[in-house]
Design a protein around this motif. Sequence first.
Motif, PDB file in Angstrom:
ATOM      1  N   ALA A 279       0.885  -1.130  -0.007  1.00  0.00           N
ATOM      2  CA  ALA A 279       0.194   0.031  -0.007  1.00  0.00           C
ATOM      3  C   ALA A 279       1.127   1.094   0.113  1.00  0.00           C
ATOM      4  O   ALA A 279       1.850   1.502   0.984  1.00  0.00           O
ATOM      5  CB  ALA A 279      -1.055  -0.049   1.255  1.00  0.00           C
ATOM      6  N   GLY A 280       0.732   2.106  -1.009  1.00  0.00           N
ATOM      7  CA  GLY A 280       1.690   3.259  -1.150  1.00  0.00           C
ATOM      8  C   GLY A 280       0.657   4.550  -0.457  1.00  0.00           C
ATOM      9  O   GLY A 280      -0.751   4.645  -1.026  1.00  0.00           O
ATOM     10  N   PHE A 281       1.154   5.362  -0.125  1.00  0.00           N
ATOM     11  CA  PHE A 281       0.560   6.775   0.499  1.00  0.00           C
ATOM     12  C   PHE A 281       1.742   7.893   1.072  1.00  0.00           C
ATOM     13  O   PHE A 281       2.729   7.356   1.126  1.00  0.00           O
ATOM     14  CB  PHE A 281      -0.234   6.296   1.587  1.00  0.00           C
ATOM     15  N   ARG A 282       1.337   8.701   0.946  1.00  0.00           N
ATOM     16  CA  ARG A 282       2.086  10.017   1.540  1.00  0.00           C
ATOM     17  C   ARG A 282       2.002  10.136   3.061  1.00  0.00           C
ATOM     18  O   ARG A 282       0.918   9.700   3.739  1.00  0.00           O
ATOM     19  CB  ARG A 282       1.619  11.206   0.917  1.00  0.00           C
ATOM     20  N   PRO A 283       2.933  10.622   3.619  1.00  0.00           N
ATOM     21  CA  PRO A 283       2.775  11.185   5.327  1.00  0.00           C
ATOM     22  C   PRO A 283       1.573  12.027   5.472  1.00  0.00           C
ATOM     23  O   PRO A 283       1.109  11.584   6.349  1.00  0.00           O
ATOM     24  CB  PRO A 283       4.177  12.046   5.257  1.00  0.00           C
ATOM     25  N   SER A 284       1.095  12.895   4.600  1.00  0.00           N
ATOM     26  CA  SER A 284      -0.126  13.482   4.570  1.00  0.00           C
ATOM     27  C   SER A 284      -1.323  12.841   4.877  1.00  0.00           C
ATOM     28  O   SER A 284      -2.480  13.292   4.990  1.00  0.00           O
ATOM     29  CB  SER A 284      -0.103  14.776   3.802  1.00  0.00           C
ATOM     30  N   ARG A 321       6.436   6.981   7.555  1.00  0.00           N
ATOM     31  CA  ARG A 321       6.381   8.407   7.820  1.00  0.00           C
ATOM     32  C   ARG A 321       5.178   9.004   7.920  1.00  0.00           C
ATOM     33  O   ARG A 321       4.440   8.705   7.029  1.00  0.00           O
ATOM     34  CB  ARG A 321       7.286   9.306   7.258  1.00  0.00           C
ATOM     35  N   THR A 322       4.822   9.874   9.037  1.00  0.00           N
ATOM     36  CA  THR A 322       3.627  10.687   9.028  1.00  0.00           C
ATOM     37  C   THR A 322       4.039  12.199   9.768  1.00  0.00           C
ATOM     38  O   THR A 322       4.970  11.956  10.347  1.00  0.00           O
ATOM     39  CB  THR A 322       2.520  10.060   9.634  1.00  0.00           C
ATOM     40  N   GLY A 323       3.112  12.931   9.543  1.00  0.00           N
ATOM     41  CA  GLY A 323       3.275  14.312  10.214  1.00  0.00           C
ATOM     42  C   GLY A 323       2.060  14.857  10.819  1.00  0.00           C
ATOM     43  O   GLY A 323       1.143  14.564  10.297  1.00  0.00           O
ATOM     44  N   VAL A 324       2.291  15.769  11.795  1.00  0.00           N
ATOM     45  CA  VAL A 324       1.144  16.657  12.371  1.00  0.00           C
ATOM     46  C   VAL A 324       1.713  17.861  12.377  1.00  0.00           C
ATOM     47  O   VAL A 324       2.684  18.196  13.013  1.00  0.00           O
ATOM     48  CB  VAL A 324       0.660  16.230  13.662  1.00  0.00           C
ATOM     49  N   GLU A 325       0.834  18.998  12.262  1.00  0.00           N
ATOM     50  CA  GLU A 325       1.367  20.204  12.200  1.00  0.00           C
ATOM     51  C   GLU A 325       1.223  20.809  13.913  1.00  0.00           C
ATOM     52  O   GLU A 325       0.554  20.235  14.546  1.00  0.00           O
ATOM     53  CB  GLU A 325       0.260  21.161  12.061  1.00  0.00           C
ATOM     54  N   THR A 326       2.608  21.311  14.098  1.00  0.00           N
ATOM     55  CA  THR A 326       3.084  21.261  15.487  1.00  0.00           C
ATOM     56  C   THR A 326       1.829  21.927  16.491  1.00  0.00           C
ATOM     57  O   THR A 326       1.738  21.356  17.581  1.00  0.00           O
ATOM     58  CB  THR A 326       4.151  22.124  15.564  1.00  0.00           C
TER      59      THR A 326
END
Length: 361
Positions: A279-284, A321-326
């Motif tokens: 499964a491919g996806f972006r951090p966002s 990897r994933t991210g969250v706005e600080t």
Amino acid sequence: MATIELDHISKRYEGREVLSDLSLTIEHGECFTLLGPSGCGKTVLMRLIAGFDVPEQGTIRIGDTVVVDAEKRIALSPDTRDLGVVFQEYAVWPHMTVFDNVAYPLKLAKTPQAKLEKRVLETIALVNMTGLERRLPSELSGGQQQRVALARALVANPSLMLLDEPLSNLDANLREEMRFEIKEMQRKLDITVLYVTHDQEIALALSDRIAVMDKKGRILQVGTPFDIFEKPASLAVFTFMGVANFMAVRQENGEFYVGTGTQPVPWEKPQGTAKNWVAGFRPSDVVISRKEQGLRGVVKRANFLGAMMDYLVEVDGTEFRTGVETHLAVEAGLMFAEGEQCSLQFASLHWFDAAEMVEEA
Ligand SMILES: Nc1ncnc2c1ncn2[C@@H]1O[C@H](COP(=O)(O)OP(=O)(O)OP(=O)(O)O)[C@@H](O)[C@H]1O
Ligand SMILES: [Mg+2]
């Protein structure tokens, strides 16, 4: 009208095919980007369109004019093609002032002095360089020199601009500023822009349409930035368009499990009979939380990047990897420490057959 039609173009150097059977149409008034890895043939294609080189096969049409027909041995000279060019190594003449640099194409064309002066000053104003006419390039910043190169390409009022990585020598801030300026200029002047870059962010920000090329000089997909990013036609396009996460998924008796564990995939299943999937996806595309719902995982690494918190997470032996706005992470209690449990939900996924991934590598 400055449409560009490339029809079955092939180009070889020393027996090696750099472009093979490439066809592409760029519409009038479009900002069109060729996006591809280093060495894929972008500059070669620009040189063919500009007329600094000729293909072994194919035709190139600009507007209603056939500028190249390999079979009929037609190849119009660069100065008759009505285009402005800024090449990768933008060369402004070091011994000439800004004014003289910009005036150069008009001098070559023997434009009368009064007309020349008016047009040069107009063009210098267009690239926000008014007041700096008497400076030499050594007295300008990299970004200002870049603008001189742009002005020189624009001064003869071309209906088509070819821009080959014109922002490559600029720092990140200036590059961002200039890409909006180029876009604005293109709209204001209603010209066709063919832009070349290996930087997907620039391509997304600037383009009406993008053609993604692979390292063999083939076109993988043509589409709007949204299409290319959200609906990649292949694994190669997906991987090229930004940080790509891959999660291993295996099929057992019709059920799909993440990594080596026993958590079933909580979203739409792939179509097909393969045993091993990716499964491919972006951090966002990943939503990290402390909720009950979603896949259970562990935060392996937490990075503070200023505006974003960047997390590397592991779910049953597969990492991504994933991210969250600080500020959001602080407000919503999503400042994870390394080793903490988390749950993961997914906004969008692309299924790839694991065998396809091996081929690509
Ligand atoms: N005049 C030439 N003679 C021989 N080979 C060439 C010539 N020009 C280009 N090539 C080869 O053609 C291929 C494509 O080169 P090109 O300059 O178009 O790449 P590019 O996509 O512009 O890369 P970059 O993003 O690094 O600028 C490369 O392998 C290059 O070595
Ligand atoms: Mg190049």
